[in-house]
Design a protein around this motif. Sequence first.
Motif, PDB file in Angstrom:
ATOM      1  N   GLY A 297       0.614  -1.053  -0.144  1.00 18.73           N
ATOM      2  CA  GLY A 297      -0.498   0.178  -0.166  1.00 18.73           C
ATOM      3  C   GLY A 297       0.684   1.591   0.054  1.00 18.73           C
ATOM      4  N   ASP A 298       0.513   2.077  -0.335  1.00 22.33           N
ATOM      5  CA  ASP A 298       1.088   3.589   0.572  1.00 22.33           C
ATOM      6  C   ASP A 298      -0.082   4.271   0.868  1.00 22.33           C
ATOM      7  N   TYR A 299       1.071   5.318   1.777  1.00 23.75           N
ATOM      8  CA  TYR A 299       1.132   5.510   2.562  1.00 23.75           C
ATOM      9  C   TYR A 299       1.903   7.540   3.528  1.00 23.75           C
ATOM     10  N   HIS A 300       1.312   8.433   3.802  1.00 23.10           N
ATOM     11  CA  HIS A 300       1.327   9.536   3.817  1.00 23.10           C
ATOM     12  C   HIS A 300       3.134   9.167   5.080  1.00 23.10           C
ATOM     13  N   MET A 301       4.041   9.208   4.829  1.00 20.72           N
ATOM     14  CA  MET A 301       5.678   9.494   5.629  1.00 20.72           C
ATOM     15  C   MET A 301       5.937  10.766   5.968  1.00 20.72           C
ATOM     16  N   GLY A 302       6.436  10.606   7.207  1.00 18.75           N
ATOM     17  CA  GLY A 302       6.646  11.647   8.640  1.00 18.75           C
ATOM     18  C   GLY A 302       5.652  12.691   8.662  1.00 18.75           C
ATOM     19  N   SER A 303       6.660  13.489   9.640  1.00 20.09           N
ATOM     20  CA  SER A 303       5.486  14.536  10.149  1.00 20.09           C
ATOM     21  C   SER A 303       6.701  16.196  10.226  1.00 20.09           C
ATOM     22  N   GLU A 304       5.658  17.000  10.127  1.00 23.74           N
ATOM     23  CA  GLU A 304       5.794  18.506   9.872  1.00 23.74           C
ATOM     24  C   GLU A 304       5.361  19.408  11.410  1.00 23.74           C
TER      25      GLU A 304
ATOM     26  N   ALA B 185      10.789  15.917   8.866  1.00 21.15           N
ATOM     27  CA  ALA B 185       9.917  16.318   7.163  1.00 21.15           C
ATOM     28  C   ALA B 185      10.910  16.251   5.950  1.00 21.15           C
ATOM     29  N   PRO B 186      10.350  16.532   4.312  1.00 17.35           N
ATOM     30  CA  PRO B 186       8.433  16.579   4.610  1.00 17.35           C
ATOM     31  C   PRO B 186       7.546  15.565   4.687  1.00 17.35           C
ATOM     32  N   VAL B 187       6.258  15.934   4.963  1.00 16.85           N
ATOM     33  CA  VAL B 187       5.329  14.258   4.988  1.00 16.85           C
ATOM     34  C   VAL B 187       5.121  14.063   2.994  1.00 16.85           C
ATOM     35  N   ARG B 188       5.771  12.826   3.152  1.00 23.17           N
ATOM     36  CA  ARG B 188       5.733  12.183   1.741  1.00 23.17           C
ATOM     37  C   ARG B 188       5.082  11.099   1.400  1.00 23.17           C
TER      38      ARG B 188
ATOM     39  N   ALA C 287       4.272   1.007  11.898  1.00 21.05           N
ATOM     40  CA  ALA C 287       3.098   1.475  13.508  1.00 21.05           C
ATOM     41  C   ALA C 287       1.998   2.419  13.046  1.00 21.05           C
ATOM     42  N   ARG C 288       2.139   2.679  11.923  1.00 19.99           N
ATOM     43  CA  ARG C 288       0.960   3.388  11.504  1.00 19.99           C
ATOM     44  C   ARG C 288      -0.874   2.451  12.285  1.00 19.99           C
ATOM     45  N   GLY C 289      -0.303   2.252  11.844  1.00 21.39           N
ATOM     46  CA  GLY C 289      -1.912   0.713  12.240  1.00 21.39           C
ATOM     47  C   GLY C 289      -2.874   1.449  10.772  1.00 21.39           C
ATOM     48  N   GLY C 290      -2.460   1.869  10.204  1.00 16.74           N
ATOM     49  CA  GLY C 290      -4.079   2.236   9.715  1.00 16.74           C
ATOM     50  C   GLY C 290      -4.455   3.659   9.433  1.00 16.74           C
ATOM     51  N   LEU C 291      -3.890   4.310   9.908  1.00 20.23           N
ATOM     52  CA  LEU C 291      -4.897   4.938  10.325  1.00 20.23           C
ATOM     53  C   LEU C 291      -3.821   6.807   9.309  1.00 20.23           C
ATOM     54  N   HIS C 292      -4.528   7.459   9.106  1.00 16.95           N
ATOM     55  CA  HIS C 292      -4.154   8.638   7.911  1.00 16.95           C
ATOM     56  C   HIS C 292      -3.680   9.653   8.755  1.00 16.95           C
ATOM     57  N   ARG C 293      -2.187   9.944   8.612  1.00 16.20           N
ATOM     58  CA  ARG C 293      -1.149  11.225   8.866  1.00 16.20           C
ATOM     59  C   ARG C 293      -1.405  11.492  10.449  1.00 16.20           C
ATOM     60  N   ALA C 294      -2.376  10.196  10.724  1.00 17.86           N
ATOM     61  CA  ALA C 294      -1.738  10.115  12.844  1.00 17.86           C
ATOM     62  C   ALA C 294      -0.600  11.331  13.108  1.00 17.86           C
ATOM     63  N   GLU C 295      -0.474  11.825  14.365  1.00 20.69           N
ATOM     64  CA  GLU C 295       0.460  12.048  15.148  1.00 20.69           C
ATOM     65  C   GLU C 295       0.834  10.397  15.967  1.00 20.69           C
ATOM     66  N   PHE C 296      -0.515   9.854  16.313  1.00 22.07           N
ATOM     67  CA  PHE C 296       0.195   8.707  17.139  1.00 22.07           C
ATOM     68  C   PHE C 296      -0.293   8.091  16.557  1.00 22.07           C
ATOM     69  N   ALA C 297      -0.375   6.021  16.969  1.00 20.93           N
ATOM     70  CA  ALA C 297      -0.114   5.097  16.715  1.00 20.93           C
ATOM     71  C   ALA C 297      -1.656   5.239  17.317  1.00 20.93           C
ATOM     72  N   TRP C 298      -2.247   5.756  17.537  1.00 20.30           N
ATOM     73  CA  TRP C 298      -3.350   5.501  18.173  1.00 20.30           C
ATOM     74  C   TRP C 298      -4.457   7.138  17.621  1.00 20.30           C
ATOM     75  N   GLY C 299      -3.698   8.301  16.920  1.00 19.15           N
ATOM     76  CA  GLY C 299      -5.256   9.186  17.149  1.00 19.15           C
ATOM     77  C   GLY C 299      -3.720  10.229  17.243  1.00 19.15           C
ATOM     78  N   ASP C 300      -4.841  11.349  17.302  1.00 18.45           N
ATOM     79  CA  ASP C 300      -3.700  12.719  17.271  1.00 18.45           C
ATOM     80  C   ASP C 300      -3.519  13.134  18.946  1.00 18.45           C
ATOM     81  N   GLU C 301      -3.391  12.409  19.721  1.00 20.79           N
ATOM     82  CA  GLU C 301      -3.551  12.894  21.222  1.00 20.79           C
ATOM     83  C   GLU C 301      -2.681  11.879  22.087  1.00 20.79           C
TER      84      GLU C 301
ATOM     85  N   PRO D  59       4.921   6.959  15.082  1.00 23.51           N
ATOM     86  CA  PRO D  59       5.471   6.277  13.764  1.00 23.51           C
ATOM     87  C   PRO D  59       5.955   7.192  12.885  1.00 23.51           C
ATOM     88  N   ALA D  60       6.136   8.584  13.099  1.00 18.41           N
ATOM     89  CA  ALA D  60       7.351   9.182  12.069  1.00 18.41           C
ATOM     90  C   ALA D  60       8.479   9.835  12.356  1.00 18.41           C
ATOM     91  N   ALA D  61       8.396   9.715  14.168  1.00 14.40           N
ATOM     92  CA  ALA D  61       9.976   9.928  14.316  1.00 14.40           C
ATOM     93  C   ALA D  61      11.435   9.084  13.823  1.00 14.40           C
TER      94      ALA D  61
END
Length: 337
Positions: free
Chosen positions: A33-40, A47-50, A177-191, A312-314
């Motif tokens: 599959g494809d996913y968005h890797m990284g964080s800004e 960075a960058p998100v790609r 590590a992202r577990g299928g979440l789209h662009r989330a900062e953590f492996a379980w969401g954004d918090e 995940p992005a770290a």
Amino acid sequence: MDDAFAALHRAERHVAKAATGDSHPGMRHLPAGDYHMGSERFYPEEAPVRKARVSGFWIDETPVTNAGFAEFVAATGYVTLAELAPDPRDFPGMPADMARPGSLVFEKTAGPVDLANPANWWHYRFGADWRHPRGADSLIADMADHPVVHVSYQDGAAFADWAGKALPTEVEWEYAARGGLHRAEFAWGDELAPDGAMLANYWQGLFPFANQLIDGFEGTSPVRTFPANGYGLYDMIGNVWEWTADWYAAPSARPPLRKGKSGSCCELPVNQYRGRERDSYDPACPEMLMGRKVLKGGSHLCAPNYCQRYRPAARHPQAIDTSTSHIGFRCVIRDEV
């Protein structure tokens, strides 16, 4: 003790295989599959998100445990790097009396210290190795299900080769590590701690002297203690850093990003760019041409005030000849293509 751990691990694998009928017990399959890797939002090296492309693969549900590593050692007689005296030729200026087997061990400080100097909390301790995580007088008798630590890159690669597996690439690891979440900062969401829940083993409080232990652990924790991510994988975040197969490269050393069909940035496919050893050398130590691999996932020492890399992005560079009390690994098996 190694033989007892090995027998325990063999029994666990037998039960897992019988229960699932799976040819790769203790692993999960992730489709291509494809996913968005990284964080800004955090550190510049992320960075960058790609967009990144991944082929299908199996990955261990947990980091390799002390029991699993003991089985490897019992079968092969393998000796880890920490159990061997360092070669002074690899460490210019090293005092002769330091050429003894050992590894780096974290020691909590008595109070606030300069966070720019890791020597305030990392200490080379003689006799520290995977069987003795705190030093020669420590044991792992009650830690069979904890991640193995004090393993260098070559130790992890040797285990993977013996097991018929490989260490994951950075792109594979982050995808898992992202577990299928789209662009989330953590492996379980954004918090980090939704509703105060501790979803990984990391440092709560002021590092490196005041750990509030809200998650219940001062050091490593048994694998599977915290919830699995969306792919059924445990401890992808926190507990121990994990080796990947990729040489570390700062963003400036990466090839230019190309545009995808939608006009968004898309990095080269994983098999076309994996980093180069010469780009991984530490610019702060030009006299030591030691390659550095990418670590992922953070550890129980990552804290909100220091090293917010429980994401995940770290990513973090680690010299391949170094072992510590907070680095482990897990393995993958890639689909045949």
